[in-house]
Write an enzyme that holds these catalytic residues in place. Structure first.
Site, PDB file in Angstrom:
ATOM      1  N   ASP A   1       0.829  -1.208   0.013  1.00 25.85           N
ATOM      2  CA  ASP A   1       0.055   0.047   0.069  1.00 25.85           C
ATOM      3  C   ASP A   1       0.798   1.363  -0.021  1.00 25.85           C
ATOM      4  O   ASP A   1       1.973   1.396   0.787  1.00 25.85           O
ATOM      5  CB  ASP A   1      -0.756  -0.149   1.478  1.00 25.85           C
ATOM      6  CG  ASP A   1      -2.011  -0.911   1.029  1.00 25.85           C
ATOM      7  OD1 ASP A   1      -2.635  -0.885  -0.145  1.00 25.85           O
ATOM      8  OD2 ASP A   1      -2.751  -1.407   2.015  1.00 25.85           O
TER       9      ASP A   1
ATOM     10  N   ASP B   1     -10.138  -5.751   2.503  1.00 24.87           N
ATOM     11  CA  ASP B   1      -8.914  -6.554   2.009  1.00 24.87           C
ATOM     12  C   ASP B   1      -9.065  -7.846   2.281  1.00 24.87           C
ATOM     13  O   ASP B   1      -8.295  -8.498   1.914  1.00 24.87           O
ATOM     14  CB  ASP B   1      -7.875  -5.963   2.857  1.00 24.87           C
ATOM     15  CG  ASP B   1      -7.278  -4.462   2.343  1.00 24.87           C
ATOM     16  OD1 ASP B   1      -7.541  -4.107   1.348  1.00 24.87           O
ATOM     17  OD2 ASP B   1      -7.018  -3.706   3.408  1.00 24.87           O
TER      18      ASP B   1
ATOM     19  N   THR C   1      -8.645  20.648  16.545  1.00 25.59           N
ATOM     20  CA  THR C   1      -9.521  19.792  17.096  1.00 25.59           C
ATOM     21  C   THR C   1     -10.336  18.997  16.239  1.00 25.59           C
ATOM     22  O   THR C   1     -10.392  19.231  15.064  1.00 25.59           O
ATOM     23  CB  THR C   1     -10.619  20.431  18.227  1.00 25.59           C
ATOM     24  OG1 THR C   1     -11.345  21.320  17.251  1.00 25.59           O
ATOM     25  CG2 THR C   1     -10.001  21.600  18.934  1.00 25.59           C
TER      26      THR C   1
ATOM     27  N   GLU D   1       3.139  18.464   8.602  1.00 19.98           N
ATOM     28  CA  GLU D   1       2.445  19.202   7.518  1.00 19.98           C
ATOM     29  C   GLU D   1       2.780  20.715   7.875  1.00 19.98           C
ATOM     30  O   GLU D   1       2.845  21.407   7.060  1.00 19.98           O
ATOM     31  CB  GLU D   1       0.992  19.001   7.465  1.00 19.98           C
ATOM     32  CG  GLU D   1       0.626  17.636   6.703  1.00 19.98           C
ATOM     33  CD  GLU D   1       0.372  16.589   7.895  1.00 19.98           C
ATOM     34  OE1 GLU D   1       0.929  16.643   8.807  1.00 19.98           O
ATOM     35  OE2 GLU D   1       0.117  15.285   7.280  1.00 19.98           O
TER      36      GLU D   1
ATOM     37  N   GLN E   1     -13.181  18.764  16.343  1.00 20.29           N
ATOM     38  CA  GLN E   1     -14.796  19.353  15.868  1.00 20.29           C
ATOM     39  C   GLN E   1     -14.422  20.147  15.021  1.00 20.29           C
ATOM     40  O   GLN E   1     -15.193  20.433  13.743  1.00 20.29           O
ATOM     41  CB  GLN E   1     -15.112  19.907  17.078  1.00 20.29           C
ATOM     42  CG  GLN E   1     -15.844  19.015  18.161  1.00 20.29           C
ATOM     43  CD  GLN E   1     -14.908  18.070  18.756  1.00 20.29           C
ATOM     44  OE1 GLN E   1     -14.105  18.575  19.167  1.00 20.29           O
ATOM     45  NE2 GLN E   1     -15.802  16.808  18.899  1.00 20.29           N
TER      46      GLN E   1
END
Lengths: 571, 697
Positions: free
Chosen positions: B305, B537, B376, B346, B378
């Site tokens: 993968d 899978d 967060t 990032e 949220q």
């Protein structure tokens, strides 16, 4: 040893190697059913034969049907030959009035010729009628040779095919081998031999009056045709009792050279057939190289031992090579080369008496046969024999590259290993088992002409030659007795079919497998490393088993000779 | 559970029980599984009986016979010891596993409500639903059907960081013996007592459920065949000797026979297999069968993968794409400000990109008087508030939703689609277009907003793991083809594939595509390895020859695979292949060594044995051994001791390096083939000198 001698050996190797590729190419076309330059003449004959026999040439066989067809064919061939031998006295083409062959000798002879052994417990010119020689013996010379080749081709198909249920048709392979390979070569070869002075006649023995006025009977007959196939098909059964030492079987230096070459020609070319059919000629060359290493080692020892001569005589101040039992016409090198070739291939024709070789010189033919006739070997038989060793080699050493062992993309698994071990087990069991029997029973002990280790070698050689389907005799052993006729006959039959059937089982199992594409992680089987490895495994697995027996035979004889000791009868 | 540490091979804790094990394994019913050693045991027993008879009747040369018989028994015991010590290493691990399997009480739910009865964990049946609350031990293997919780799986993985287990999705499997740390979940039991994952692990590492692998079976056939050949070779000797006018004592024939048959590999074969499994366990990978380990060595194609295996899970900023009316400079400036306190890879990559590409120096948060607004679950965005303005960056749909001031009623990936058309303006559409472009190229778009104004998108790109290219080159040298599996579009996939150096890729792969690819490779005779975690899978995992399921995966995936990686690290597939190869290599090397040994043994025993018949054979005594008795005794002692000497090699395995098969073969052949021929010459001579000096014969 002389430069001249080495040049002869080198020339021999060069000719065999040169022939391997073109002959291999031609035979590959034959076995894959392609057209050959002989097809315009032979294809109609071939079709006619299939029509008469009711064979569908496109119908291929599962390995088991292939094996059963082969066995049925041999049972019938065996019975026919046995009957012929027993009834020859009342059958035509018997100008010299030979009588019926005794039952035990007939059994031995039938077994001998059906298995491509051609062990001869009889003198040809004094026992066999012309009909027996031609219809019985020469006929089996063709068919037993063709069978060996057919079997090898079936095994090669196991490697070259993928996910296949069949390994070819025994009937087609047998027919094509005989028709396209053996017969055409033999026709030309026979004519060549006749040109060299070998007789080819249906006339009876010639009565001659010698200078002293005595009557001499000179045996002749259809010799050339039988000599051609006996060499080409690695049969070895001579027309005359002394085989290729007889001037009518081996008249000239050129005939001698061509005969030696013809013993190896098809066997060497089969390795090329193998390479071509699996799609990589290098694979075939690698196998031939392994055979070549073993052959050269053997021929060197024989040549050296015979040139050095008997250690006992040397000790007495009589130096020089060993010429006992050799034709003066051929001398040491041609005799040594012939002996190494005939026992490396399972031919068994002889142009010198191996019994009279020095201890070490006689040991090499023994070892050649004990390894299982895989040094070029019998036509076809040599290839399937060495492929069995290849499977064991790959299995043992292939693991060392960290993969399940593969050969030519075929995974070598339990079934292949089982069958390969069965085939390998058969030979020591026959050779050592029967020798062990013969060295303790009175009937066996009555055989050897010599006492001590040499007598032991004579017995060991006989059973080794029989089980390996070689057929050469050490001489010295009185083989035409009930005991030896029976035991040797059994040795030949087991030695042949207990190798063939497992080899066919391997073919079937391999053909059914997928072919894994080669990658950088694949065990490389075309280089020097593999060749060395194969030679090592053949010597250790195939050869060491015989070390105790060899120690008690030729080795001790040689060592004692160096000390000036000989073994008198009775002790 | 034992960490992959370097436990000493012969620690006292292991050797003690192994010595006992060596004796209990003498039971012929156990020995018969090992044909070669069984034959040695039978021979040893028979000669012992004859020896006792000779002692009673007063036979000759008893001291010599006695010593040979003693070493015959040692040969068998050493073989048993090798197996016992390999099993012992597994047992140590099993014991630590077993400790986790303490009797737990289970809260079996009576209905759909919270009513439960407390019953012993062992009484649970498959299909029962239990409630597991914070602090509870999960009583048995099962699947989360409701709730989400953090679970400590250190008991089986050794990893102390808790993992999340939740219903639905690919993180639903829980293992008995692990502990819920927070929240509560309802678990449907999938394994009855005694057949849970931990139970199976214990059985596997202990070697209790060990079955012979196909290759082991084939090797056993070879060894049995060789043994038979030597039966013929030895059994024919008495006849030959009688022809020569003498006889050979039975004990000498026995000694020759036992030294010739491949006892070395016969003795170590099962230890090698057990140790191979053990190596995997130490690597936190559980193989469900020895067959799977062997298959790992044979793998031709690796399906990997992309995310997490070939590329880092986190992406890096490579481009700023502003909307019309905003300069790249402005976007970069805002993005950098929003990321200053963002410690994620990032975030840091955005700061670096802004600095390198636009010369915007990173500023100090404190001096700017800025407050960091952390990410967060949220809001799904982060940023800074400074001087009254607020800068945010985050998932495109979240940013758009926040700009439109819509309440965050729904979450998840469906939010973008649920976006209200109330704020439908040009900029939003433009942002969406850019985001789509980036996504198409295989990147991840990150929207940036300042005071409610959309500025543009940061293009986060997949970063190929450092050193992975070299790993793939190694694999290529081993003859293994790598195929990258990704959901990316073909163009992106091709770019990443080229960068990573994989041999092939499967883009926009669906589970069906994966399965089809495996079938296609297998139809060409290739063996395929893959790893996976999701339920979808499972078919591919089951189809693959080596299917490594991630421990974090679903029950279905774990059931389908034939290995489980407790660390859930897909990169491990590469190591697993190496371990499989090492197992096969060790077997091959020791077989070669064992067979090659025979040359020297013949030269030791044959002259000694036949000397009474033909004194001339002394010339074959190339090692110059002192006497026939010392020669035979030395050979049999060497034969027994070499087993002990090679136990560490059998357990550790032959060192494996990723070079081509040719080079590997040359090296191993030199060490184990040539070494196998030469070593016993030296060894037997040395033992001969020792026993002569000690006057043992």
């Amino acid at each position: 040893m002389t430069i001249n001698g080495w040049i002869q050996i080198a020339l021999f190797c060069a000719v065999v190697l040169t022939l391997a590729r073109p002959l291999g190419g031609y035979m590959t076309r034959v076995f894959t059913g392609e057209r050959t330059f002989l097809s315009p003449v032979l294809a109609p004959v071939e079709r006619g034969l299939y029509r008469v026999a009711g064979i569908d040439a496109r119908q291929e066989q599962h390995w088991l049907s292939y094996a059963l067809a082969m066995l049925a064919f041999h049972v019938l061939g065996f019975l026919a030959l046995y009957a012929l031998l027993r009834f020859q006295a009342v059958l035509p083409f018997n100008p010299d009035g030979q009588s019926a062959v005794a039952p035990d000798l007939a059994f031995n002879t039938a077994a001998s010729f059906v298995t491509n052994t051609n062990w001869q417990n009889y003198g040809g010119e004094t026992t066999m009628s012309y009909l027996t020689q031609m219809l019985g013996l020469t006929h089996q010379n063709f068919l037993s040779a063709a069978t060996g080749i057919a079997l090898a081709v079936a095994l090669v198909r196991g490697f070259s095919r993928a996910s296949a249920a069949t390994v070819g048709s025994f009937w087609v392979d047998l027919t094509r081998t005989t028709l396209y390979v053996l017969l055409p070569i033999c026709v030309v070869y026979t004519l060549f031999l006749v040109s060299q002075g070998i007789p080819q006649t249906f006339g009876g023995a010639i009565e001659a009056t010698t200078l002293e006025g005595a009557k001499q009977t000179i045996a002749v007959g259809p010799v050339a045709s039988q000599v051609a196939i006996k060499m080409l098909g690695t049969n070895g059964g001579g027309f005359f009792n002394v085989n290729a030492a007889h001037p009518f079987e081996n008249p000239t230096a050129l005939a001698n050279f061509v005969q030696i070459v013809s013993i190896f020609a098809i066997g060497a070319a089969m390795t090329n057939v193998f390479g071509r059919m699996v799609g990589d000629e290098r694979q075939g060359w690698a196998i031939l190289a392994a055979m070549g290493v073993l052959f050269l080692a053997g021929v060197t020892v024989v040549y050296w031992a015979e040139s050095a001569g008997s250690p006992v005589l040397n000790g007495l101040g009589l130096t020089g090579g060993n010429m006992e039992g050799k034709e003066v016409r051929f001398g040491i090198v041609a005799s040594a080369l012939f002996a190494a070739v005939t026992t490396a291939a399972s031919c068994g024709a002889v142009n010198a008496m191996h019994d009279s070789f020095t201890a070490l010189g006689g040991m090499i033919p023994l070892i050649n046969m004990e390894l299982g006739e895989i040094i070029v070997g019998g036509v076809g038989a040599g290839l399937y024999g060495i492929l069995v060793f290849v499977i064991v080699t790959i299995f043992v050493a292939g693991l060392m590259v960290g993969r399940t062992p593969e050969y030519l993309g075929k995974k070598i698994e339990a079934k292949e290993v089982k069958m390969a071990m069965l085939a390998i087990l058969c030979l020591p069991l026959m050779m050592l088992g029967f020798t062990a029997l013969a060295t303790v029973v009175a009937a066996g002990l009555a055989g050897p002409a010599n006492a001590g280790p040499h007598g032991f070698s004579e017995i060991l050689y006989a059973f080794t030659s029989a089980a390996a389907n070689n057929g050469s005799a050490f001489g010295g052993l009185t083989g035409n007795t009930l005991f030896y006729n029976t035991t040797l006959g059994l040795g030949m039959l087991f030695g042949r079919f207990f190798v063939i059937v497992p080899a066919l089982a391997i073919a079937g199992s391999l053909a059914a497998k997928k072919t894994v594409p080669a990658s950088a992680g694949t065990f490389p089987t075309h280089g020097g490393l593999f060749v060395g490895l194969l030679v090592g495994v053949i010597l250790i697995v195939g050869g060491l088993t015989f070390f105790p027996a060899l120690a008690l035979g030729p080795i001790v004889e040689h060592l004692a000779g160096g000390l000036g000791q000989t073994f008198a009868a009775g002790g | 559970m034992a960490r992959p540490n370097s436990t000493s091979l012969f620690s006292a804790a292991l050797v003690g029980p192994a010595l006992v094990g060596a004796l209990t394994k003498l039971d012929p019913r156990k020995m018969i599984k090992n044909p070669v050693m069984f034959v040695v045991e039978v021979v040893a027993a028979l000669t012992t009986v004859l020896f006792v008879r000779d002692v009673l009747t007063g036979g000759a040369n008893l001291a010599f016979s006695g010593q040979i018989i003693l070493w015959l028994w040692f040969t068998v015991l050493f073989a048993n010891f090798a197996e016992a010590i390999a099993e012992g290493r597994g047992k140590a691990q099993a014991d630590s596993l077993r400790r986790t399997r303490t009797e737990t009480m289970a809260k079996r739910l009576k209905g759909t409500g919270r009513d439960f009865e407390t019953i012993p964990g062992n009484d649970l049946k498959v299909g029962d639903v239990v409630l597991v609350e914070a602090g509870d031990i999960i009583p048995s293997d099962g699947e989360v059907i409701l709730g989400v919780a953090s679970v400590n799986e250190a008991a089986i993985t050794g990893e102390s960081a808790p993992v999340i287990r939740e219903s639905g999705g690919d993180r639903s499997a829980v293992t008995g013996g692990t502990q819920v740390l927070s929240d509560e979940i309802r678990v449907r039991i999938t394994a009855a007592a005694g057949s849970t994952f931990v139970d199976r692990m214990i059985a596997l590492v202990e070697g209790a459920s060990r079955q012979k692998t196909p290759n082991e079976i084939a090797l056993n056939i070879l060894l049995a065949g060789l043994t038979l050949i030597f039966v013929f070779a030895v059994a024919s000797i008495p006849s030959f000797a009688s022809y020569a006018g003498g006889s050979i004592p039975l004990i000498v024939l026995v000694a020759l026979f036992v030294t010739l048959i491949p006892t070395t590999i016969g003795a170590l074969l099962s230890a090698i297999g057990i140790a191979g499994m053990d190596r995997l366990v130490r690597f936190n990978v559980l193989a469900m069968s020895g067959r799977a380990v062997e298959a790992a060595g044979d793998v031709d194609t690796l399906l990997l993968d992309k995310t997490g295996t070939i590329t880092l899970g986190n992406r890096q900023a490579t481009e700023f794409r502003p909307v019309r009316g905003v300069t790249e400079q402005d976007l970069a400036d805002a993005a950098q400000l929003a990321s200053l306190a963002d410690e994620t890879p990032e975030g840091r990559s955005i700061v670096v990109l802004a600095k390198e590409k636009y010369g915007i120096r990173a500023r100090d948060m404190a001096s700017l008087n800025a407050t960091f607004v952390p990410f967060t679950a949220q809001t799904r965005m982060s940023g800074v508030d400074l001087d009254g303005s607020s800068i945010r960056k985050g998932a495109v749909d979240s940013i758009i939703a926040s700009v439109s001031s819509q309440p965050m009623a729904t979450r998840g990936s469906g939010a973008a689609l649920a976006y209200s058309p109330g704020v439908a303006d040009e900029t939003v559409r433009e942002i969406q277009a850019i985001a789509e472009d980036v996504a198409k190229a295989g990147g991840t778009p990150l929207a940036v907003t300042r005071d409610g104004r959309l500025l543009g998108v940061v293009y986060l790109k997949d970063i190929v793991k450092g050193g992975i290219r070299e790993r793939f080159a190694e694999l290529r040298q081993m003859g293994i083809r790598t195929v990258m599996i990704t959901g990316d579009n073909p163009m992106t996939a091709a770019a990443i594939a080229a960068e990573a150096g994989v041999d092939d890729f499967l883009a926009q792969a669906t589970p069906e595509d994966k399965l089809a690819l495996i079938r296609k490779e297998q139809s060409q005779g290739k063996l395929v390895a893959m790893c996976g975690d999701g339920t979808n899978d499972a078919p591919a995992l089951a189809q693959a020859d080596v299917g490594v399921a991630m421990n974090t995966g679903t029950v279905a995936a774990r059931e389908a695979g034939n290995m489980v990686d407790l660390d859930s690290d897909p990169t491990k597939l590469i190591e697993i292949v190496g371990i499989g190869k090492q197992l096969l290599m060790t077997r091959g090397a020791l077989t070669t060594f064992s067979i090659a040994n025979d040359v020297a043994k013949y030269f030791a025993i044959i002259p000694a044995m036949f000397l009474v018949l033909y004194p001339q054979l002394q010339a074959l005594n190339v090692m110059g051994l002192a006497s026939p008795e010392s020669a035979i005794l030395s050979a049999i002692i060497f034969n027994a001791l070499i087993i002990v000497v090679l136990i560490p090699l059998a357990l550790k395995g032959v060192s494996y390096r990723a070079v081509g098969a040719g080079a590997l073969l040359r090296r191993n052949l030199l060490i184990y083939g040539l070494g196998g021929i030469l070593v016993p010459f030296v060894g037997i001579k040395a033992i001969d000198l020792a026993i002569t000096a000690l006057h043992l014969v």
